[in-house]
Write a protein that holds these residues in place. Structure first.
Motif, short mmCIF file in Angstrom:
data_model
loop_
_atom_site.label_atom_id
_atom_site.label_comp_id
_atom_site.label_asym_id
_atom_site.label_seq_id
_atom_site.Cartn_x
_atom_site.Cartn_y
_atom_site.Cartn_z
N MET A 31 0.84 -1.21 0.00
CA MET A 31 0.00 0.00 0.00
C MET A 31 0.86 1.25 0.00
N ALA A 32 1.92 1.24 0.80
CA ALA A 32 2.82 2.40 0.86
C ALA A 32 3.48 2.63 -0.49
N ALA A 33 3.84 1.56 -1.17
CA ALA A 33 4.48 1.69 -2.48
C ALA A 33 3.52 2.32 -3.50
N ARG A 34 2.23 2.12 -3.28
CA ARG A 34 1.21 2.70 -4.18
C ARG A 34 0.68 4.04 -3.64
N ASN A 35 1.27 4.54 -2.54
CA ASN A 35 0.81 5.78 -1.89
C ASN A 35 -0.63 5.68 -1.43
N ALA A 36 -1.07 4.48 -1.07
CA ALA A 36 -2.41 4.28 -0.52
C ALA A 36 -2.33 4.48 1.00
N PRO A 37 -3.32 5.09 1.60
CA PRO A 37 -3.27 5.38 3.04
C PRO A 37 -3.53 4.14 3.90
N ALA A 38 -2.49 3.50 4.38
CA ALA A 38 -2.62 2.29 5.19
C ALA A 38 -3.25 2.59 6.54
N GLU A 39 -3.13 3.82 7.00
CA GLU A 39 -3.63 4.18 8.33
C GLU A 39 -5.11 3.83 8.50
N ARG A 40 -5.92 4.29 7.60
CA ARG A 40 -7.36 4.03 7.70
C ARG A 40 -7.67 2.56 7.41
N VAL A 41 -6.94 1.94 6.53
CA VAL A 41 -7.18 0.54 6.18
C VAL A 41 -6.93 -0.36 7.38
N TRP A 42 -5.89 -0.06 8.15
CA TRP A 42 -5.56 -0.88 9.32
C TRP A 42 -6.76 -1.00 10.24
N GLU A 43 -7.46 0.09 10.45
CA GLU A 43 -8.63 0.07 11.33
C GLU A 43 -9.67 -0.93 10.86
N PHE A 44 -9.88 -1.03 9.56
CA PHE A 44 -10.86 -1.95 9.00
C PHE A 44 -10.31 -3.38 8.91
N ASP A 45 -9.01 -3.51 8.69
CA ASP A 45 -8.40 -4.84 8.61
C ASP A 45 -8.59 -5.62 9.90
N ARG A 46 -8.58 -4.94 11.02
CA ARG A 46 -8.73 -5.63 12.31
C ARG A 46 -10.04 -6.39 12.40
N ARG A 47 -11.08 -5.90 11.71
CA ARG A 47 -12.41 -6.52 11.75
C ARG A 47 -12.83 -7.11 10.41
N SER A 48 -11.92 -7.22 9.50
CA SER A 48 -12.23 -7.66 8.14
C SER A 48 -12.69 -9.11 8.12
N PRO A 49 -13.62 -9.44 7.23
CA PRO A 49 -13.98 -10.85 7.04
C PRO A 49 -12.87 -11.63 6.33
N ASN A 50 -11.90 -10.91 5.74
CA ASN A 50 -10.78 -11.53 5.04
C ASN A 50 -9.70 -11.91 6.06
N ALA A 51 -9.42 -13.19 6.17
CA ALA A 51 -8.46 -13.68 7.17
C ALA A 51 -7.06 -13.11 6.96
N ASP A 52 -6.64 -12.93 5.71
CA ASP A 52 -5.30 -12.39 5.44
C ASP A 52 -5.18 -10.94 5.92
N GLN A 53 -6.22 -10.17 5.72
CA GLN A 53 -6.22 -8.78 6.17
C GLN A 53 -6.21 -8.71 7.69
N ARG A 54 -7.02 -9.55 8.35
CA ARG A 54 -7.01 -9.58 9.82
C ARG A 54 -5.64 -9.99 10.34
N GLN A 55 -5.00 -10.96 9.67
CA GLN A 55 -3.68 -11.41 10.11
C GLN A 55 -2.64 -10.30 9.96
N ALA A 56 -2.70 -9.55 8.87
CA ALA A 56 -1.76 -8.44 8.67
C ALA A 56 -1.91 -7.42 9.80
N ALA A 57 -3.14 -7.09 10.14
CA ALA A 57 -3.38 -6.13 11.22
C ALA A 57 -2.88 -6.68 12.55
N HIS A 58 -3.14 -7.95 12.79
CA HIS A 58 -2.69 -8.58 14.03
C HIS A 58 -1.16 -8.60 14.11
#
Length: 106
Positions: A31-58
């Motif tokens: 995300m950083a390489a694409r200049n996408a804002p990871a800050e806001r995404v992290w908040e949603f990743d913690r509760r994401s239905p996607n296991a990979d996204q939840r794992q990244a946040a964890h």
């Protein structure tokens, strides 16, 4: 005014950079390489239905927690890092430079 890091600040900055390099999940690096804002995404990743996204946040939360960086301003006896104001600045500066989400407040 001399804006260079003191020796202690330079050592701490290098530690933060090493943690980011070694422990920032690929999701947030990409995300950083694409200049996408990871800050806001992290908040949603913690509760994401996607296991990979939840794992990244964890995983990122765990990396910061190990050093007390989730609550950098809190004293270490309460689970924080007990960082000085300047150390908190360095931490936030390096997280921002890497496009890494920060956890907690300072």
């Amino acid at each position: 005014m001399d804006w260079r890091d003191s020796e202690e600040q330079a050592v701490f900055r290098a530690e933060v950079q090493e943690v980011i390099e070694a422990r920032l999940p690929a999701r947030y690096k990409d995300m950083a390489a694409r200049n996408a804002p990871a800050e806001r995404v992290w908040e949603f990743d913690r509760r994401s239905p996607n296991a990979d996204q939840r794992q990244a946040a964890h995983d990122w939360h765990a990396a910061l927690s190990e050093r007390g960086w989730v609550a950098p301003q809190w004293p270490s006896e309460y689970g924080g890092a007990g960082l000085s104001a300047m150390e908190q600045f360095v931490l936030n500066q390096e997280l921002a430079r890497a496009g890494a989400p920060h956890v907690g407040g300072s």
